[in-house]
Design an enzyme around this catalytic site. Structure first.
Site, short mmCIF file in Angstrom:
data_model
loop_
_atom_site.label_atom_id
_atom_site.label_comp_id
_atom_site.label_asym_id
_atom_site.label_seq_id
_atom_site.Cartn_x
_atom_site.Cartn_y
_atom_site.Cartn_z
N ASP A 45 -12.31 -1.24 6.59
CA ASP A 45 -10.54 -1.07 6.64
C ASP A 45 -10.40 0.13 5.93
OD1 ASP A 45 -8.22 -2.67 6.49
OD2 ASP A 45 -8.78 -3.09 4.81
N ASN A 61 2.10 -7.35 7.83
CA ASN A 61 2.81 -9.07 7.22
C ASN A 61 4.01 -9.10 6.69
OD1 ASN A 61 0.14 -8.93 6.45
ND2 ASN A 61 0.32 -7.89 4.09
N ARG A 107 -18.43 -8.61 8.52
CA ARG A 107 -17.04 -8.61 8.85
C ARG A 107 -16.96 -7.22 9.99
NH1 ARG A 107 -12.46 -6.49 4.48
NH2 ARG A 107 -10.79 -5.39 5.94
N GLU A 127 -4.42 4.17 0.58
CA GLU A 127 -4.75 2.97 0.22
C GLU A 127 -6.34 3.21 -0.56
OE1 GLU A 127 -5.03 -0.37 2.42
OE2 GLU A 127 -5.89 -2.16 1.17
N ARG A 184 1.20 -1.22 0.28
CA ARG A 184 0.23 -0.29 0.47
C ARG A 184 0.88 0.89 0.10
NH1 ARG A 184 -3.64 -3.18 -1.94
NH2 ARG A 184 -4.26 -5.31 -0.58
N GLU A 207 -5.89 -12.11 7.98
CA GLU A 207 -5.16 -12.80 6.38
C GLU A 207 -4.28 -13.60 5.98
OE1 GLU A 207 -6.77 -7.95 4.92
OE2 GLU A 207 -4.93 -7.94 5.81
N LYS A 216 -8.04 -0.04 14.06
CA LYS A 216 -7.98 0.75 13.49
C LYS A 216 -8.71 1.44 13.39
CE LYS A 216 -6.28 -2.12 9.93
NZ LYS A 216 -6.32 -2.82 8.45
#
Lengths: 716, 716
Positions: free
Chosen positions: B381, B226, B352, B409, B184, B307, B376
């Site tokens: 998201d 990640n 979600r 993003e 991103r 994820e 967040k």
């Protein structure tokens, strides 16, 4: 940590000063400190008269204005007509008044279409300086040359510079992928921000064009030779068009790499067979589409049937079929096809060095007139030293262009200071003997040996989006030097280094002389600590970072370093003489004899051509083992000398670039020792001999060196 | 092409001037043009006396020296002791003489460990200015604050600024991978040149630290959530250490992301089960190893079981088990674990938005003291607008930190001008009602609502190696604004915009006022042309570039835009009210009621919480379909207004940045229309209604928009 602390405390002082100096390359236009010189320039340049009105003319004028203002410290008047004396008059031949033209009419006969004339003339009894050429790009080249005279503090009192490029196509090859990674790129990522193109024109595109124009580079292949067909779709061509529009007024043409299978991938065809009419037609239409957007599009660079790339052989055709089909597509628009001869088959492991010649030489005379075969400087792959490629001079009826690698894939990435024009010059000066003594590679490349009209030279770019463009401040000299040698392949690397240092850092001779010396010696240093005496391709595999002479487990034999050094109990080296693969037979007889004979083969190429026993006596009386070990040590010592030289340069230049280079030389020193230790420990297994006196003991074991892994090494 | 020509002719004039201005961020330190103001500053600052001798003190002094010299146009004397009047005296509390201390003793009680005091005092009847704090980093913050007073042309005649950060951990999250790609990331590639670290300290590391310190950011997570376990190996820790050494004197701690399966991948263990003693021990030893190198290492940020990332659930454990095990490892050294609550299961497609709350809220009070849960701002998201995340205020016994996304993003990458502090402020001001009215998110984040000691705020970085750091010159304001709000979450976005514009461009009110207005409105514009009325996550899939409301074929239902908008013949919107998924029940009753009721639900969140018929009457009397279509049009119109405002700014700022922003706004305008046309054509299939008067007709078909592909969109 103490060193680090020192470093950053030093650097923190001025925000971005380093970034700015680094970014400006050799176009620093620093204020001239020599008062006498400044005086002469101020007296000699009272005004500028620009006679052109093209975009290129505007660039010439602005460049002069900015360069002179910065170097002299005051504005130079821009005049709308010639008044008074000591004006700089800039304009192409047709824009010059007849009284000016008559002063230089004969000179125009001595330049070609891209040449320039810088001349002091007397006009109505008044002294003036004219910068001219047959067109505005020639004038621009003249302007950059004139500015360089000032940057290097040359006299301008009686100018008579008449110069033309000796090679037609002077191009950078960017191995840039569409995701902005750069294959073998060590200076960040691709300059081309495809996401924001065509609508966002990054300032860097313009500064890139300026830098290239200032050394005469007139073409750029935007994309990787391992090509992606998407670049040929309208979505991307629109972006390419935007770049072409930026580069055009700087005299730079855009080229693309053509993926041979594009008719299938983006054209919806079932084949890419060059003999298939639909395929040929697809390329013709594609060329038409491109030229409609970019009327001066340069053409295609093609890597076909090499390292997994598709090509005509996938359809039982040959390189001639493939190249000529593409040549027909671009010929109506004046485009060229640059077809690479870098091929080696996985089905022939006998000697990779022989394959390009074996495959391409028989095609001599069979290519269309707008095809030029692009040949790497050596027969393997951009090693620190290779004998010149046997194809040079061996295809007299075929245009052959040189491919140099400016990015340091095998020469320490962007952390090692290696001045490549020394390498380039060595190759260009090599005598092929193909038309008798004096048949140098330079004469092949500039077409003079065989009266070839289409000539070219390519440099695989070392440019990325690092603030300093090339990762290492001294790697800028390799971009610069490539451009200068592309313009004139007979220039001396030392002269180029001198120019570059003055333009980039300082005119102080106490700085210039030792640092020039450091640059000149740097290329031999890297050979010594990596691959002395003709060793080659013993870099670690894939990324080519650091030593990996032990690698022997890759699927293709000729990808393994062991294939290249062939070290065993008896000795080391690749026998390419008559007793071996007979690769020497690909050279002209005179050259063949020299290389073939252990006595006459230059020791710098010894292990390239011969498998030699560990006890073989070198010319200096050392055994091969001792001599090799001492060469490795010598390379390390040379880096230390480079560090010493650089440390003395501190007081002559800005603190930021000084520190940058100092840090990089420290890395180079560390890595030179890594190379020495790893290679000697490995080869020692075969020689079974002690290290000679004078070679430092390794501080780590061979197992340690073999254990090193670099999963994210750049450019891979 | 005509526009392009204009653009580059404009830009070619001055080499790299743009690069330099862009690079300097809000620390331009331009010469102050207002003579009266300059006069006051020159009178008020006659000398600088620095009392400290740490690296941080040196930075403070150099920064003042360089800032003042540039802004005032002359050097300020550095004095070794206090002589005469109107000196700037800088030093931490302990370095101040007792006669100075007694002037400000009570002020020290009002600041925390990172706070600062800038005060005009009378010392032996002479006027002086003191910049102090409890330690040298506090002083550095004071210095930047003082410089900002000058940058914004504030009076310094009677200073009394006493300020402290309200949040402990003010950190950037870099989603930077070890190959230098940035997840991103839209501003080039990672700043961290792992290849050249630890020995090469890029000037950018230092300038990055300066920029952060100048707004009070005190931590940086170097690596992607990640995560790659290799960052925890000695080979990389040596490089991390080098960065930590650079950042330390700027008050910035380094953090890393911890890949939960690292004990297996680099530790040779068979499991990463947090209840396994060998695993816990491995992390303890790893922490010890890191802290030996970096004594002030901040700790770990962890994305677990989200994820596809590994986590404690792989071993039948829960988030508490995982976080507490890591917390034990770093606790002896003062480290923290920032554990992300961004989770949603592929096995629960119901809603979600509900999952993070459902999973984490029951853990309240179960985490170790040095764990902070990173949430967040919204429950999905980082959309252009989301209602605040229901976890804020719902875990009173647990430190909760805010995660904002500074990189755009879902908000147009780095081509769209969107001033994010408006978004941040909206979230921070939202009232959770968890302890009654006034229980704002800001009070949760700064710990005041629940008397929480460990507080934090994270911004997912928009920084890359582009020359201008953030891709868009105005995206620099989002970095700046994040830092300012991290320091004080009660600041007004408009005040921050004012500061930033003055520091970055100009103090001219004819520039400031319209451009500030443009910034403030920009965030509503992007909502309007992308996701009006509570729509969300209808971006094209994977790269999130451009509209993709039609995407419905992805393997996980909640990855499909159709899951989020649920458009059908009856209407559009996600019913999260009692009649739907009852996500509203996760909020405090007062909030729940507001959102649950179609009448009281703010229209800006309408389709987030309700599925509404196309004929539903909005408050302005328009039907939902008409109102939505007109919102899309309004967004486009707003971008046009932004363009108009910007075009009038030309005469107040440098040509280069002006042109850059102009080009980017043109892209934004084009893409706003793309969003409008694609979304309305798509939704029109369901509404079956004509576009209302006032909405421009689409120029392309829906099929065209659906056909667009962006295989190399950045950041993916």
């Amino acid at each position: 940590m103490t060193l680090l602390r020192f470093v950053y405390l030093f650097l923190l002082i001025s925000f971005s000063a380093s970034a700015q100096k680094d970014y400006r390359l050799w176009l620093q236009y620093d204020k001239i400190t020599n008062l006498q010189v400044t005086q002469e320039y101020k007296m000699g340049i009272k005004g500028i008269v620009s006679l052109g009105n093209s975009e290129t003319s505007t660039i010439s004028l602005r460049e002069l204005e900015s360069g002179l203002t910065n170097m002299l410290g005051n504005k130079i008047e821009i005049k709308s007509k010639i008044e008074g004396e000591n004006n700089l008059i800039i304009g192409s031949q047709s824009s010059l008044s007849s009284d000016i033209q008559k002063n230089i009419l004969s000179d125009f006969k001595r330049i070609n279409n891209e040449g320039f004339i810088i001349k002091s003339i007397s006009l109505k009894n008044k002294k003036q300086i004219v910068i001219t050429g047959k067109n505005d790009v020639g004038v621009l080249y003249g302007v950059y040359n004139f500015l360089r005279l000032l940057q290097t503090n040359k006299s301008i009192s009686n100018l008579n510079v008449i110069d033309s490029p000796k090679i037609n196509l002077r191009v950078l090859n960017h191995w840039d992928n569409l995701d902005r990674t750069v294959e073998r790129g060590y200076a960040g990522f691709s300059l081309w921000n495809w996401q924001k193109l065509p609508d966002f024109i990054d300032q860097r595109y313009i500064d890139y064009a300026r830098a290239n124009a200032s050394v005469g580079i007139n073409g750029t292949v935007l994309t990787n030779v391992n090509a992606n067909a998407l670049i040929l779709t309208p979505q991307y061509l629109e972006k390419v068009e935007a770049l072409a529009n930026v580069f055009r007024p700087y005299g730079i043409k855009v080229y693309l790499t053509a993926r041979f299978s594009a008719p299938i991938e983006i054209g919806g065809l079932k084949t890419a067979d060059p003999k298939d009419a639909a395929v040929a037609n697809w390329w013709k239409e594609k060329a038409k589409e491109i030229y409609k957007r970019i009327p001066d599009f340069g053409g295609f660079l093609v890597k076909a049937n090499s390292e997994g790339q598709p090509g005509p052989q996938n359809y039982g055709r040959d390189h001639v079929d493939g190249a000529n089909m593409l040549a027909d597509a671009v010929a109506p628009f004046g485009g060229v096809i640059m077809w690479r001869a870098f091929v080696y088959s996985e089905h022939d492991a006998n000697d990779r060095a022989k394959q390009a010649y074996a495959e391409f030489q028989p095609y001599d005379g069979k290519f269309k007139a707008n095809v030029i075969v692009q040949v790497k400087n050596g027969a393997i792959d951009f090693q620190p030293r290779e004998p010149f490629h046997p194809l040079f001079g061996a295809m007299p009826k075929t245009p052959i262009m040189m491919e140099f690698q400016v990015t340091q894939e095998y020469l320490g990435f962007s952390t090692h200071l290696v001045y490549l024009p020394k390498l380039f010059q060595e190759v260009l000066e090599s005598d092929t003997y193909q038309k008798g003594k004096g048949s140098t590679v330079a004469k092949v490349v500039d077409g003079s040996l065989t009266n070839t009209k289409l000539t070219g030279i390519a440099g695989v770019s070392n440019i990325g989006n690092d603030l300093n463009w090339t990762g290492h401040p001294f790697a800028q000299a390799n971009w610069y030097g490539f451009g200068r040698l592309a313009w004139n392949p007979y220039l001396d690397a030392e002269v180029i280094a001198d120019e570059w240092l003055r333009c980039t850092f300082s005119n102080n001779k106490n700085f210039i002389n030792p640092i020039k010396n450091m640059m000149i010696k740097s290329r031999e240093a890297v050979i010594n600590y990596m691959t002395p005496l003709g060793l080659h391709h013993i870099m670690d595999t894939g990324h080519h970072y650091g030593p990996g002479p032990w690698v022997s487990d890759l699927s293709r034999p000729e990808w393994n370093p062991t294939y290249y050094h062939k070290a065993d109990k008896n000795g080391i080296g690749f026998d390419r003489s008559k007793t071996g693969t007979n690769a020497t037979a690909q050279y002209a007889t005179q050259v063949e004899k020299i290389f073939d004979n252990l006595e006459t083969c230059p020791e710098q190429d010894l292990l390239w051509f011969h498998h030699v026993s560990w006890d073989y006596k070198l010319k200096n009386g050392q055994t091969l083992w001792s001599g090799m070990a001492l060469k490795y040590q010598e390379g390390v010592n040379q880096v230390q000398e480079m560090q010493n030289s650089w440390n003395k340069a501190e007081k002559y230049i800005d603190a930021e670039r000084f520190k940058e280079v100092q840090m990089l030389l420290q890395i180079q020193y560390k890595e030179a020792k890594w190379w020495r230790d790893a290679c000697l420990l490995y080869f020692q297994q075969y020689s079974g001999k002690e290290l000679p006196v004078g070679v430092e003991k390794p501080t780590e074991t061979l197992e340690y060196f073999k254990s090193l892994k670099f999963p994210f090494a750049p450019g891979n």
